[in-house]
Design a protein around this motif. Structure first.
Motif, PDB file in Angstrom:
ATOM      1  N   MET A   1     -18.814 -11.093   8.975  1.00  0.00           N
ATOM      2  CA  MET A   1     -17.589 -11.381   8.381  1.00  0.00           C
ATOM      3  C   MET A   1     -17.776  -9.253   8.896  1.00  0.00           C
ATOM      4  SD  MET A   1     -15.630 -12.056   5.401  1.00  0.00           S
ATOM      5  CE  MET A   1     -14.177 -11.361   5.051  1.00  0.00           C
ATOM      6  N   THR A   2     -18.603  -9.073   8.359  1.00  0.00           N
ATOM      7  CA  THR A   2     -18.573  -7.255   8.128  1.00  0.00           C
ATOM      8  C   THR A   2     -18.749  -6.511   9.745  1.00  0.00           C
ATOM      9  OG1 THR A   2     -21.469  -7.528   7.873  1.00  0.00           O
ATOM     10  CG2 THR A   2     -19.569  -8.010   6.560  1.00  0.00           C
ATOM     11  N   GLU A   3     -18.281  -6.516  11.086  1.00  0.00           N
ATOM     12  CA  GLU A   3     -18.451  -6.594  12.174  1.00  0.00           C
ATOM     13  C   GLU A   3     -18.222  -4.696  12.537  1.00  0.00           C
ATOM     14  OE1 GLU A   3     -15.672  -9.192  12.255  1.00  0.00           O
ATOM     15  OE2 GLU A   3     -17.049 -10.274  12.231  1.00  0.00           O
ATOM     16  N   PRO A   4     -18.715  -3.650  12.579  1.00  0.00           N
ATOM     17  CA  PRO A   4     -18.628  -2.862  12.670  1.00  0.00           C
ATOM     18  C   PRO A   4     -17.004  -1.769  12.661  1.00  0.00           C
ATOM     19  CG  PRO A   4     -20.526  -2.852  13.787  1.00  0.00           C
ATOM     20  CD  PRO A   4     -20.242  -4.183  13.662  1.00  0.00           C
ATOM     21  N   HIS A   5     -16.357  -2.573  14.154  1.00  0.00           N
ATOM     22  CA  HIS A   5     -15.625  -2.512  14.572  1.00  0.00           C
ATOM     23  C   HIS A   5     -14.381  -3.111  14.430  1.00  0.00           C
ATOM     24  CE1 HIS A   5     -16.106  -6.130  15.979  1.00  0.00           C
ATOM     25  NE2 HIS A   5     -15.108  -6.879  16.766  1.00  0.00           N
ATOM     26  N   ASN A   6     -14.139  -3.275  13.318  1.00  0.00           N
ATOM     27  CA  ASN A   6     -13.568  -4.500  12.252  1.00  0.00           C
ATOM     28  C   ASN A   6     -14.122  -4.652  10.359  1.00  0.00           C
ATOM     29  OD1 ASN A   6     -10.563  -5.092  11.989  1.00  0.00           O
ATOM     30  ND2 ASN A   6     -10.948  -7.049  12.752  1.00  0.00           N
ATOM     31  N   PRO A   7     -14.198  -3.401   9.822  1.00  0.00           N
ATOM     32  CA  PRO A   7     -14.349  -3.927   8.192  1.00  0.00           C
ATOM     33  C   PRO A   7     -13.289  -4.718   7.815  1.00  0.00           C
ATOM     34  CG  PRO A   7     -13.947  -1.883   9.321  1.00  0.00           C
ATOM     35  CD  PRO A   7     -14.175  -2.636  10.033  1.00  0.00           C
ATOM     36  N   PRO A   8     -14.080  -5.356   7.549  1.00  0.00           N
ATOM     37  CA  PRO A   8     -13.169  -6.427   5.947  1.00  0.00           C
ATOM     38  C   PRO A   8     -11.774  -5.818   5.183  1.00  0.00           C
ATOM     39  CG  PRO A   8     -14.810  -6.629   5.140  1.00  0.00           C
ATOM     40  CD  PRO A   8     -14.723  -5.682   6.790  1.00  0.00           C
ATOM     41  N   PHE A   9     -11.179  -6.175   4.399  1.00  0.00           N
ATOM     42  CA  PHE A   9     -11.063  -5.349   3.532  1.00  0.00           C
ATOM     43  C   PHE A   9     -11.775  -6.148   2.122  1.00  0.00           C
ATOM     44  CE2 PHE A   9      -8.825  -6.223  -0.806  1.00  0.00           C
ATOM     45  CZ  PHE A   9      -7.833  -5.358  -1.012  1.00  0.00           C
ATOM     46  N   ALA A  38      -8.776 -10.957  -5.982  1.00  0.00           N
ATOM     47  CA  ALA A  38      -9.026 -10.513  -4.928  1.00  0.00           C
ATOM     48  C   ALA A  38      -7.841 -10.615  -3.976  1.00  0.00           C
ATOM     49  CB  ALA A  38     -10.571 -10.479  -4.055  1.00  0.00           C
ATOM     50  N   VAL A  39      -7.627 -11.677  -3.563  1.00  0.00           N
ATOM     51  CA  VAL A  39      -6.131 -12.089  -2.608  1.00  0.00           C
ATOM     52  C   VAL A  39      -5.119 -11.327  -3.243  1.00  0.00           C
ATOM     53  CG1 VAL A  39      -5.073 -13.811  -2.333  1.00  0.00           C
ATOM     54  CG2 VAL A  39      -7.296 -14.059  -1.913  1.00  0.00           C
ATOM     55  N   ASN A  40      -4.892 -11.416  -4.945  1.00  0.00           N
ATOM     56  CA  ASN A  40      -3.593 -10.504  -4.873  1.00  0.00           C
ATOM     57  C   ASN A  40      -3.751  -9.182  -4.649  1.00  0.00           C
ATOM     58  OD1 ASN A  40      -1.874 -12.754  -6.430  1.00  0.00           O
ATOM     59  ND2 ASN A  40      -2.946 -12.368  -8.262  1.00  0.00           N
ATOM     60  N   GLU A  41      -4.712  -8.257  -4.640  1.00  0.00           N
ATOM     61  CA  GLU A  41      -4.945  -7.310  -4.683  1.00  0.00           C
ATOM     62  C   GLU A  41      -5.074  -7.005  -2.424  1.00  0.00           C
ATOM     63  OE1 GLU A  41      -4.547  -4.204  -6.483  1.00  0.00           O
ATOM     64  OE2 GLU A  41      -5.270  -5.579  -8.118  1.00  0.00           O
ATOM     65  N   TYR A  42      -5.118  -7.932  -2.135  1.00  0.00           N
ATOM     66  CA  TYR A  42      -5.422  -8.065  -0.516  1.00  0.00           C
ATOM     67  C   TYR A  42      -4.198  -8.204  -0.105  1.00  0.00           C
ATOM     68  CZ  TYR A  42      -6.038  -9.643   4.086  1.00  0.00           C
ATOM     69  OH  TYR A  42      -6.195  -9.713   5.330  1.00  0.00           O
ATOM     70  N   VAL A  78     -21.655  -6.502 -10.091  1.00  0.00           N
ATOM     71  CA  VAL A  78     -20.458  -5.861  -9.863  1.00  0.00           C
ATOM     72  C   VAL A  78     -20.545  -6.302  -8.254  1.00  0.00           C
ATOM     73  CG1 VAL A  78     -19.103  -4.257  -8.175  1.00  0.00           C
ATOM     74  CG2 VAL A  78     -20.506  -3.479 -10.321  1.00  0.00           C
ATOM     75  N   LEU A  79     -19.503  -7.915  -8.158  1.00  0.00           N
ATOM     76  CA  LEU A  79     -19.018  -8.265  -6.936  1.00  0.00           C
ATOM     77  C   LEU A  79     -18.310  -7.732  -6.250  1.00  0.00           C
ATOM     78  CD1 LEU A  79     -19.209 -12.121  -8.628  1.00  0.00           C
ATOM     79  CD2 LEU A  79     -21.387 -10.778  -7.530  1.00  0.00           C
ATOM     80  N   GLU A  80     -18.299  -7.522  -4.610  1.00  0.00           N
ATOM     81  CA  GLU A  80     -17.355  -7.373  -3.493  1.00  0.00           C
ATOM     82  C   GLU A  80     -17.124  -8.550  -2.586  1.00  0.00           C
ATOM     83  OE1 GLU A  80     -17.818  -3.661  -1.029  1.00  0.00           O
ATOM     84  OE2 GLU A  80     -17.960  -4.924   0.582  1.00  0.00           O
ATOM     85  N   ALA A  81     -15.900  -9.191  -2.361  1.00  0.00           N
ATOM     86  CA  ALA A  81     -14.525 -10.002  -2.296  1.00  0.00           C
ATOM     87  C   ALA A  81     -14.486  -9.144  -0.657  1.00  0.00           C
ATOM     88  CB  ALA A  81     -13.689 -10.614  -3.034  1.00  0.00           C
ATOM     89  N   ARG A  82     -14.748  -9.754   0.113  1.00  0.00           N
ATOM     90  CA  ARG A  82     -14.938  -9.526   1.735  1.00  0.00           C
ATOM     91  C   ARG A  82     -13.514 -10.692   2.458  1.00  0.00           C
ATOM     92  NH1 ARG A  82     -20.916  -7.145   3.347  1.00  0.00           N
ATOM     93  NH2 ARG A  82     -21.181  -5.886   1.822  1.00  0.00           N
ATOM     94  N   ILE A  83     -12.524  -9.385   3.070  1.00  0.00           N
ATOM     95  CA  ILE A  83     -11.320 -10.503   2.642  1.00  0.00           C
ATOM     96  C   ILE A  83     -10.969  -9.982   4.871  1.00  0.00           C
ATOM     97  CG2 ILE A  83      -8.956 -11.881   2.350  1.00  0.00           C
ATOM     98  CD1 ILE A  83      -9.358 -10.878  -0.248  1.00  0.00           C
ATOM     99  N   LYS A  84     -10.700 -11.730   5.204  1.00  0.00           N
ATOM    100  CA  LYS A  84     -10.517 -11.440   6.073  1.00  0.00           C
ATOM    101  C   LYS A  84      -9.188 -12.536   6.723  1.00  0.00           C
ATOM    102  CE  LYS A  84     -13.164  -8.424   9.244  1.00  0.00           C
ATOM    103  NZ  LYS A  84     -13.664  -8.490  10.267  1.00  0.00           N
ATOM    104  N   ALA A  85      -8.586 -12.770   7.435  1.00  0.00           N
ATOM    105  CA  ALA A  85      -7.414 -13.795   7.935  1.00  0.00           C
ATOM    106  C   ALA A  85      -8.705 -14.803   8.787  1.00  0.00           C
ATOM    107  CB  ALA A  85      -6.150 -13.441   8.366  1.00  0.00           C
ATOM    108  N   GLY A  86      -7.994 -15.769   7.828  1.00  0.00           N
ATOM    109  CA  GLY A  86      -8.393 -17.363   8.945  1.00  0.00           C
ATOM    110  C   GLY A  86      -7.711 -17.428   9.685  1.00  0.00           C
ATOM    111  N   ALA A 140      -6.222  -5.811   6.195  1.00  0.00           N
ATOM    112  CA  ALA A 140      -6.510  -4.486   5.704  1.00  0.00           C
ATOM    113  C   ALA A 140      -7.669  -4.098   6.249  1.00  0.00           C
ATOM    114  CB  ALA A 140      -6.192  -4.109   4.966  1.00  0.00           C
ATOM    115  N   PRO A 141      -8.288  -3.747   7.580  1.00  0.00           N
ATOM    116  CA  PRO A 141      -9.646  -3.326   7.698  1.00  0.00           C
ATOM    117  C   PRO A 141      -9.834  -2.014   7.028  1.00  0.00           C
ATOM    118  CG  PRO A 141      -7.792  -3.411  10.173  1.00  0.00           C
ATOM    119  CD  PRO A 141      -6.839  -3.861   8.723  1.00  0.00           C
TER     120      PRO A 141
END
Length: 152
Positions: A1-9, A38-42, A78-86, A140-141
């Motif tokens: 999910m954390t590809e360098p060319h398309n980092p997640p929100f 997290a989704v509300n911020e996204y 501290v938790l970091e949520a990483r979000i991408k569309a499915g 929102a990469p």
């Protein structure tokens, strides 16, 4: 999910004492809250103020939420949520979240949440408009929002 060319929100939050159970780890039901926050911020990042969707007679409703736990999180982590569309369907869409502990990047949990797009005036599902579909697809990469107060 954390590809360098398309980092997640990314969205960061700090685990509060009241979110922990008798074993001293985050209570499982709290992850639904974490997903929602997290989704509300996204959504705010993608579409601006939530009212912007409502002004178009559009809203989203949860139809499915699955969470898979990988490791415990504890008070003050501290938790970091990483979000991408499915999946982007005709009237529904899924967002994929991964929760990592900030600092050691340990995967804590992942989740998939599916929403259906509705037209509130008639309380019925509706097709996702092309502009919203494009925004969801693009995401929102690289955006980072933090509510955790952590040091940079």
């Amino acid at each position: 999910m954390t590809e360098p060319h398309n980092p997640p929100f990314r969205f960061r939050l700090r685990v509060r004492y009241g979110e922990c159970d008798a074993q001293g780890v985050v209570f499982n039901a709290r992850y639904a809250d974490f997903v929602d926050i997290a989704v509300n911020e996204y959504i705010r990042t993608l579409f601006g103020d939530y009212q912007h969707l409502l002004d178009q007679d559009l809203d989203i409703q949860v139809v499915s939420l699955t969470v898979n736990w990988k490791a415990p999180a504890q008070f003050d982590d501290v938790l970091e949520a990483r979000i991408k569309a499915g999946r982007l369907g005709n009237t529904s869409f899924t967002l994929h979240l991964e929760f990592y502990r900030h600092g050691d990047d340990r995967l804590i949990a992942d989740a998939d949440i599916t929403y259906v797009l509705i037209q509130p005036s008639v309380m019925a599902k509706t097709a996702i408009p092309d502009n919203i579909r494009e925004q969801l697809s693009q995401g929102a990469p690289g955006v980072l929002i933090s509510h955790a107060g952590e040091s940079a």
